[in-house]
Design an enzyme around this catalytic site. Structure first.
Site, mmCIF file in Angstrom:
data_model
loop_
_atom_site.group_PDB
_atom_site.id
_atom_site.type_symbol
_atom_site.label_atom_id
_atom_site.label_comp_id
_atom_site.label_asym_id
_atom_site.label_seq_id
_atom_site.Cartn_x
_atom_site.Cartn_y
_atom_site.Cartn_z
ATOM 1 N N ARG A 125 0.812 -1.224 0.000
ATOM 2 C CA ARG A 125 0.000 0.000 0.000
ATOM 3 C C ARG A 125 0.842 1.270 0.000
ATOM 4 O O ARG A 125 0.391 2.318 0.457
ATOM 5 C CB ARG A 125 -0.988 -0.006 1.175
ATOM 6 C CG ARG A 125 -1.999 -1.127 1.092
ATOM 7 C CD ARG A 125 -3.074 -1.011 2.162
ATOM 8 N NE ARG A 125 -4.076 -2.060 1.983
ATOM 9 C CZ ARG A 125 -3.979 -3.279 2.533
ATOM 10 N NH1 ARG A 125 -2.946 -3.584 3.295
ATOM 11 N NH2 ARG A 125 -4.922 -4.169 2.316
ATOM 12 N N LYS A 147 3.559 11.081 -11.334
ATOM 13 C CA LYS A 147 2.698 10.290 -12.199
ATOM 14 C C LYS A 147 3.374 8.952 -12.482
ATOM 15 O O LYS A 147 4.529 8.914 -12.914
ATOM 16 C CB LYS A 147 2.448 11.011 -13.522
ATOM 17 C CG LYS A 147 1.321 12.005 -13.507
ATOM 18 C CD LYS A 147 1.040 12.454 -14.934
ATOM 19 C CE LYS A 147 -0.119 13.396 -15.024
ATOM 20 N NZ LYS A 147 -0.385 13.788 -16.424
ATOM 21 N N GLU A 189 10.424 16.919 -24.984
ATOM 22 C CA GLU A 189 9.804 17.288 -23.705
ATOM 23 C C GLU A 189 10.450 18.548 -23.127
ATOM 24 O O GLU A 189 9.794 19.342 -22.464
ATOM 25 C CB GLU A 189 9.917 16.134 -22.707
ATOM 26 C CG GLU A 189 9.113 14.904 -23.070
ATOM 27 C CD GLU A 189 7.643 14.994 -22.665
ATOM 28 O OE1 GLU A 189 7.199 16.092 -22.261
ATOM 29 O OE2 GLU A 189 6.943 13.978 -22.764
ATOM 30 N N LYS A 230 8.195 22.393 -14.273
ATOM 31 C CA LYS A 230 7.293 21.312 -13.870
ATOM 32 C C LYS A 230 7.021 21.358 -12.376
ATOM 33 O O LYS A 230 5.880 21.148 -11.935
ATOM 34 C CB LYS A 230 7.854 19.954 -14.272
ATOM 35 C CG LYS A 230 6.876 18.833 -13.954
ATOM 36 C CD LYS A 230 7.112 17.583 -14.739
ATOM 37 C CE LYS A 230 5.962 16.606 -14.547
ATOM 38 N NZ LYS A 230 6.180 15.345 -15.285
ATOM 39 N N GLU A 240 -3.609 16.929 -11.085
ATOM 40 C CA GLU A 240 -4.083 17.292 -12.420
ATOM 41 C C GLU A 240 -5.582 17.543 -12.445
ATOM 42 O O GLU A 240 -6.330 17.001 -13.272
ATOM 43 C CB GLU A 240 -3.712 16.215 -13.456
ATOM 44 C CG GLU A 240 -3.742 16.741 -14.879
ATOM 45 C CD GLU A 240 -3.212 15.746 -15.900
ATOM 46 O OE1 GLU A 240 -3.944 15.438 -16.839
ATOM 47 O OE2 GLU A 240 -2.069 15.283 -15.737
ATOM 48 N N ARG A 244 -2.261 21.639 -14.336
ATOM 49 C CA ARG A 244 -1.228 20.639 -14.623
ATOM 50 C C ARG A 244 -1.456 19.975 -15.977
ATOM 51 O O ARG A 244 -0.515 19.484 -16.610
ATOM 52 C CB ARG A 244 -1.160 19.582 -13.516
ATOM 53 C CG ARG A 244 -0.053 18.555 -13.746
ATOM 54 C CD ARG A 244 0.207 17.655 -12.564
ATOM 55 N NE ARG A 244 1.220 16.647 -12.890
ATOM 56 C CZ ARG A 244 1.791 15.839 -12.023
ATOM 57 N NH1 ARG A 244 1.474 15.910 -10.742
ATOM 58 N NH2 ARG A 244 2.693 14.954 -12.402
ATOM 59 N N ASN A 248 0.496 18.415 -20.740
ATOM 60 C CA ASN A 248 0.179 17.418 -21.758
ATOM 61 C C ASN A 248 0.181 18.000 -23.169
ATOM 62 O O ASN A 248 -0.320 17.356 -24.098
ATOM 63 C CB ASN A 248 -1.184 16.786 -21.461
ATOM 64 C CG ASN A 248 -1.169 15.979 -20.176
ATOM 65 O OD1 ASN A 248 -0.268 15.199 -19.941
ATOM 66 N ND2 ASN A 248 -2.172 16.188 -19.344
ATOM 67 N N HIS A 251 0.564 15.707 -26.126
ATOM 68 C CA HIS A 251 0.448 14.323 -25.695
ATOM 69 C C HIS A 251 -0.824 13.636 -26.180
ATOM 70 O O HIS A 251 -0.821 12.418 -26.375
ATOM 71 C CB HIS A 251 0.537 14.238 -24.169
ATOM 72 C CG HIS A 251 1.927 14.412 -23.645
ATOM 73 N ND1 HIS A 251 2.660 15.563 -23.869
ATOM 74 C CD2 HIS A 251 2.723 13.595 -22.917
ATOM 75 C CE1 HIS A 251 3.846 15.423 -23.295
ATOM 76 N NE2 HIS A 251 3.907 14.259 -22.710
ATOM 77 N N HIS A 255 0.037 10.396 -27.894
ATOM 78 C CA HIS A 255 -0.357 9.099 -27.334
ATOM 79 C C HIS A 255 -1.166 8.283 -28.338
ATOM 80 O O HIS A 255 -1.026 7.055 -28.421
ATOM 81 C CB HIS A 255 -1.164 9.301 -26.052
ATOM 82 C CG HIS A 255 -0.336 9.696 -24.869
ATOM 83 N ND1 HIS A 255 -0.890 10.083 -23.674
ATOM 84 C CD2 HIS A 255 1.000 9.754 -24.692
ATOM 85 C CE1 HIS A 255 0.072 10.368 -22.811
ATOM 86 N NE2 HIS A 255 1.226 10.185 -23.414
ATOM 87 N N HIS A 270 8.330 7.625 -27.415
ATOM 88 C CA HIS A 270 7.407 8.573 -26.799
ATOM 89 C C HIS A 270 7.730 10.025 -27.149
ATOM 90 O O HIS A 270 6.848 10.788 -27.547
ATOM 91 C CB HIS A 270 7.407 8.389 -25.282
ATOM 92 C CG HIS A 270 6.597 9.414 -24.554
ATOM 93 N ND1 HIS A 270 5.220 9.514 -24.686
ATOM 94 C CD2 HIS A 270 6.956 10.407 -23.702
ATOM 95 C CE1 HIS A 270 4.776 10.515 -23.945
ATOM 96 N NE2 HIS A 270 5.795 11.077 -23.344
#
Length: 377
Positions: A125, A147, A189, A230, A240, A244, A248, A251, A255, A270
């Site tokens: 956990r 993330k 990026e 960032k 997010e 935030r 992206n 992206h 993606h 990527h």
């Protein structure tokens, strides 16, 4: 004489952590981790390529810091971000009998960071987590902000958790061993931060990108600026729910293109998907009369100058049609109740969140930019 690393703080209250940026940090990793997390054992999660180049140096550093380690080595590549390899990491951590207070160390690029961070977030956990990113993409983006996740056949990063690291160690020296294609992919990026809300940084990159590629102070300066950008956003919007999402930029298109190539790194990695996605976002913004075509041309020119792909036609091999690409976009996690959300722009450094973008506009735009479908128009 050693140069002190640049320190960038990610301000999250009692979970605040440091990003250390500079050359030679791998040799100091054991001491830096032990100072913050004394008496802990660790599982080092890495891939075969990084292990061959740098694992011995990291292990020696951790041993000097008194940190006992188990090593979990995975195959390189985007396809490693899967349920099967997540299970492998979880089982490896449990087999090493690590406790909840012990550490999972992600030692690799964005794939390893995302996967190891996800495992750290769910084993017992939630375990302590340290990022030691070895790619430019990971150092400027994926290692910062918490993330984590894996891919699904239905889309990229659709399964994961937010789990912040305790420390990020970005050794700029290890980037010298990166293949040039991987460095370029990470640069996409890096440029993204200038295109979001730092137009002066983008202009600086246009003048200094060759020095960033060559190494030296400009490389560390650029990485630090990206990390500050960032860190500022993450401190404001950790989960997010607000701005935030600006991170992206490029992206949503990117993606979809990665999913369309089935995450085949020989065709598209990527950062290349992000590069094409950013160019598409600027071109789409121009099509919607939100930004000048000159801005889109400027972005495309810079991506071409550094050797990055900038259009769908630059992806080798066959691609699904525009309708199929739109279907991948609708699976993206930035879609809310079926409404399409994109990061668009009003100019260089003027990105914004556009909600309720009509699917018909996106489909028409994809048809115009799809190499086969545009030829038929």
């Amino acid at each position: 004489m050693s140069i002190a690393p640049v320190v960038v703080e990610v301000g999250l209250g009692d979970r605040t952590y440091d990003i250390l940026i500079g050359s030679g940090l791998l040799a100091r990793a054991g001491a830096e981790i032990a100072r913050r997390l004394p008496g802990m054992r660790a599982a080092v999660v890495t891939d075969a390529n990084v292990a061959a180049a740098h694992l011995a140096a990291l292990q020696a550093s951790l041993e000097t810091g008194g940190i006992q380690t188990a090593v979990i080595t995975l195959p390189p590549g985007e396809k490693t971000k899967s349920f099967a390899h997540l299970e492998e990491v979880v089982d490896g951590v449990l087999a090493a009998k690590l406790e909840r207070g012990d550490i999972v160390i992600a030692f690799g690029g964005g794939v390893i960071g995302d996967l190891a961070g996800f495992a750290a977030g769910i084993v017992r956990r939630g375990m302590n987590f340290v990022q030691i990113p070895t790619s430019l993409l990971a150092q400027v983006d994926s290692s910062v902000g918490g993330k984590t996740g894996i891919n699904s056949p239905r889309g990229k990063n659709l399964v994961g958790v937010f789990h912040q690291p305790k420390l990020v160690l970005a050794d700029t020296g290890v980037l010298d061993t990166l293949p040039i294609r991987e460095f370029r992919a990470g640069y996409a990026e890096l440029a993204k931060y200038g295109l979001i809300d730092r137009p002066e940084f983008f202009a600086w990159l246009e003048e200094n990108w060759a020095k960033v590629f060559a190494g030296g102070p400009e490389r560390a300066q650029a990485i630090a600026e990206a990390c500050r950008a960032k860190a500022d956003v993450v401190a404001r919007d950790e989960f997010e729910t607000g701005d935030r999402a600006l991170l992206n930029l490029g992206h949503t298109f990117g993606h979809a293109l990665e999913a369309a190539t089935q995450y085949d790194g020989s065709r598209l990695v990527h950062g290349e998907g992000v590069a094409i996605g950013m160019a598409l976002a600027y071109r789409f913004s121009s099509r919607l009369n939100l930004a000048s075509p000159d801005d889109a041309a400027r972005v495309e020119s810079h991506l071409r100058a550094v050797g990055l792909p900038w259009r769908i036609a630059d992806i080798p091999g066959e691609l699904p049609d525009a309708e199929a690409l739109l279907a991948f976009i609708t699976q993206d996690k930035k879609v809310s109740r079926g409404a399409l959300t994109f990061i668009l722009t009003r100019g260089i450094g003027q990105a914004f969140i556009a909600k309720d973008v009509p699917a018909s506009e996106v489909l028409s735009f994809l048809r115009e930019n799809h190499p086969k479908e545009s030829d038929r128009r």
